[in-house]
Design a protein around this motif. Structure first.
Motif, PDB file in Angstrom:
ATOM      1  N   GLY A 195      -6.707 -17.185   4.723  1.00  0.00           N
ATOM      2  CA  GLY A 195      -5.758 -18.116   5.317  1.00  0.00           C
ATOM      3  C   GLY A 195      -4.345 -17.940   4.801  1.00  0.00           C
ATOM      4  N   VAL A 196      -4.045 -16.775   4.246  1.00  0.00           N
ATOM      5  CA  VAL A 196      -2.675 -16.479   3.797  1.00  0.00           C
ATOM      6  C   VAL A 196      -1.866 -16.077   5.022  1.00  0.00           C
ATOM      7  CG1 VAL A 196      -1.222 -14.966   2.386  1.00  0.00           C
ATOM      8  CG2 VAL A 196      -3.444 -15.737   1.516  1.00  0.00           C
ATOM      9  N   ASN A 197      -0.807 -16.817   5.304  1.00  0.00           N
ATOM     10  CA  ASN A 197      -0.091 -16.609   6.565  1.00  0.00           C
ATOM     11  C   ASN A 197       1.317 -16.055   6.375  1.00  0.00           C
ATOM     12  OD1 ASN A 197       0.002 -16.741   9.434  1.00  0.00           O
ATOM     13  ND2 ASN A 197       1.310 -18.554   9.295  1.00  0.00           N
ATOM     14  N   ARG A 198       1.536 -15.301   5.330  1.00  0.00           N
ATOM     15  CA  ARG A 198       2.854 -14.657   5.141  1.00  0.00           C
ATOM     16  C   ARG A 198       2.628 -13.258   4.624  1.00  0.00           C
ATOM     17  NH1 ARG A 198       6.976 -13.081   6.582  1.00  0.00           N
ATOM     18  NH2 ARG A 198       9.084 -13.706   5.968  1.00  0.00           N
ATOM     19  N   PHE A 199       3.118 -12.259   5.369  1.00  0.00           N
ATOM     20  CA  PHE A 199       2.877 -10.861   5.031  1.00  0.00           C
ATOM     21  C   PHE A 199       4.172 -10.082   5.193  1.00  0.00           C
ATOM     22  CE2 PHE A 199       1.315  -6.575   5.331  1.00  0.00           C
ATOM     23  CZ  PHE A 199       0.132  -6.557   4.609  1.00  0.00           C
ATOM     24  N   ILE A 200       4.551  -9.375   4.142  1.00  0.00           N
ATOM     25  CA  ILE A 200       5.758  -8.552   4.173  1.00  0.00           C
ATOM     26  C   ILE A 200       5.362  -7.106   3.880  1.00  0.00           C
ATOM     27  CG2 ILE A 200       7.989  -8.090   3.074  1.00  0.00           C
ATOM     28  CD1 ILE A 200       8.191 -11.099   2.544  1.00  0.00           C
ATOM     29  N   LEU A 201       5.740  -6.209   4.763  1.00  0.00           N
ATOM     30  CA  LEU A 201       5.384  -4.799   4.633  1.00  0.00           C
ATOM     31  C   LEU A 201       6.624  -3.948   4.420  1.00  0.00           C
ATOM     32  CD1 LEU A 201       3.304  -2.417   4.944  1.00  0.00           C
ATOM     33  CD2 LEU A 201       3.919  -2.406   7.376  1.00  0.00           C
ATOM     34  N   ILE A 202       6.563  -3.069   3.437  1.00  0.00           N
ATOM     35  CA  ILE A 202       7.607  -2.058   3.256  1.00  0.00           C
ATOM     36  C   ILE A 202       7.153  -0.810   3.994  1.00  0.00           C
ATOM     37  CG2 ILE A 202       9.027  -0.776   1.629  1.00  0.00           C
ATOM     38  CD1 ILE A 202       9.281  -3.826   1.424  1.00  0.00           C
ATOM     39  N   SER A 203       7.834  -0.469   5.063  1.00  0.00           N
ATOM     40  CA  SER A 203       7.461   0.666   5.902  1.00  0.00           C
ATOM     41  C   SER A 203       8.533   1.756   5.789  1.00  0.00           C
ATOM     42  CB  SER A 203       7.284   0.194   7.356  1.00  0.00           C
ATOM     43  OG  SER A 203       6.829   1.238   8.180  1.00  0.00           O
ATOM     44  N   SER A 204       9.040   2.264   6.884  1.00  0.00           N
ATOM     45  CA  SER A 204      10.050   3.328   6.842  1.00  0.00           C
ATOM     46  C   SER A 204      10.764   3.425   8.186  1.00  0.00           C
ATOM     47  CB  SER A 204       9.385   4.669   6.518  1.00  0.00           C
ATOM     48  OG  SER A 204      10.303   5.748   6.642  1.00  0.00           O
ATOM     49  N   ILE A 205      12.029   3.822   8.150  1.00  0.00           N
ATOM     50  CA  ILE A 205      12.696   4.126   9.412  1.00  0.00           C
ATOM     51  C   ILE A 205      12.040   5.371   9.998  1.00  0.00           C
ATOM     52  CG2 ILE A 205      14.894   3.110   8.703  1.00  0.00           C
ATOM     53  CD1 ILE A 205      15.974   5.978   8.358  1.00  0.00           C
TER      54      ILE A 205
END
Length: 305
Positions: free
Chosen positions: A177-187
């Motif tokens: 039920g964790v509703n905040r997700f931040i992803l480090i991706s790439s251009i």
């Protein structure tokens, strides 16, 4: 909803009130004083209980303390070059941090164990969502994914980490039920659609098992998950301190440029604070000639898709 029970305080002791509370919720019991000549003034049982004996006061204090207790931010890939900086900035800004790492011995040398706000846990994103559920725990309110595969002869490594690993994290969040997700991706993850298939950076980053394609598929999974996400696509990562000002654009806009890992970490932490960052994909680089803008303005300028 229970029918309000009106009581005269002159007729009931605190003991009687406490007994009644066992059968009626706070919101259903109201009081007015009969000892004053002023018009009756409604007061809640909760306020009277606070004025009562020590036992009630201590109970109220405990409830307040539980509400004020800070929850943790789980960082996957916490010993990586960018992940470590994210952990450091979270701690510096007063967050509780749970650092998810594959190698506990390495973590003990690269992360400060003496900080009471830091908890280090073993977390391998390739091990499946059930094990990640245990690592993230029910005391984490958000997850920041800063994982990245290590170049090797294993052509499936990017998919194991940057695709399946990220998907495992998302599934663990859904189960908890964790509703905040931040992803480090790439251009350039969507370089083919941008007409950048011959861009040297796009070609180079895809040599090792189609890394950018793996990242893009993971991004698409996050966007369909229903979780409140912020996907951050930085340009070429530099270990040097930040220089110039931050440039933030919408997805599939930037195809060149570099940025300090410290600044990437700062963007990730600010995304936690600002509702303007919700459900957005942002691309970031730094430029000397860019105007200085607030994070609220930067995130607010990006439209959701």
């Amino acid at each position: 909803m229970a029918t309000p029970l009106i009581l005269k305080t002159s007729l009931f002791s605190t003991r009687h009130i406490h007994h009644l509370h066992r059968y009626y919720p706070f919101s259903a019991i109201l009081f007015f004083s009969t000892t004053s000549h002023k018009p009756p003034k409604l007061r809640s049982l909760k306020s009277i209980k606070m004025e009562g004996g020590n036992e009630i006061t201590e109970e109220a204090k405990e409830n307040v303390n539980q509400q004020q207790q800070k929850k943790k931010i789980f960082v996957a890939g916490a010993t990586g070059s960018t992940g470590k900086r994210i952990v450091e900035q979270l701690l510096a800004k007063g967050f509780e941090v749970k650092a998810g790492v594959r190698d506990l011995d390495k973590a003990k040398t690269s992360l400060s164990e003496n900080n009471p706000s830091l908890q280090i846990v073993k977390a391998d994103v390739t091990a499946g969502s059930e094990k990640l559920v245990q690592a993230i725990g029910d005391d984490s309110e958000a997850v920041i994914c800063a994982t990245g595969f290590r170049p090797s002869w294993d052509l499936f490594a990017p998919w194991k980490v940057d695709n399946f690993g990220t998907v495992n994290l998302v599934e663990a969040c859904r189960k908890l039920g964790v509703n905040r997700f931040i992803l480090i991706s790439s251009i350039l993850v969507n370089g083919a659609s941008m007409g950048q298939i011959l861009n040297p950076a796009y070609i180079f980053l895809n040599i090792f098992g189609l890394t950018l394609v793996a990242k893009l598929q993971a991004e698409n999974y996050i966007r369909k998950s229903g979780i409140n996400y912020t996907i951050i696509r930085p340009g070429g990562l530099r270990n040097e301190p930040p220089s110039g000002n931050l440039v933030m654009e919408s997805e599939d806009t930037l195809y060149e440029g570099t940025i300090s890992r410290d600044l990437v970490a700062e963007v990730a932490v600010e995304a936690l604070r600002l509702p303007e960052s919700s459900y957005k994909v942002v691309e970031i680089v730094s430029r000397a000639d860019a105007p200085k803008r607030t994070y609220k303005d930067l995130f607010g300028s990006i439209k959701q898709r």
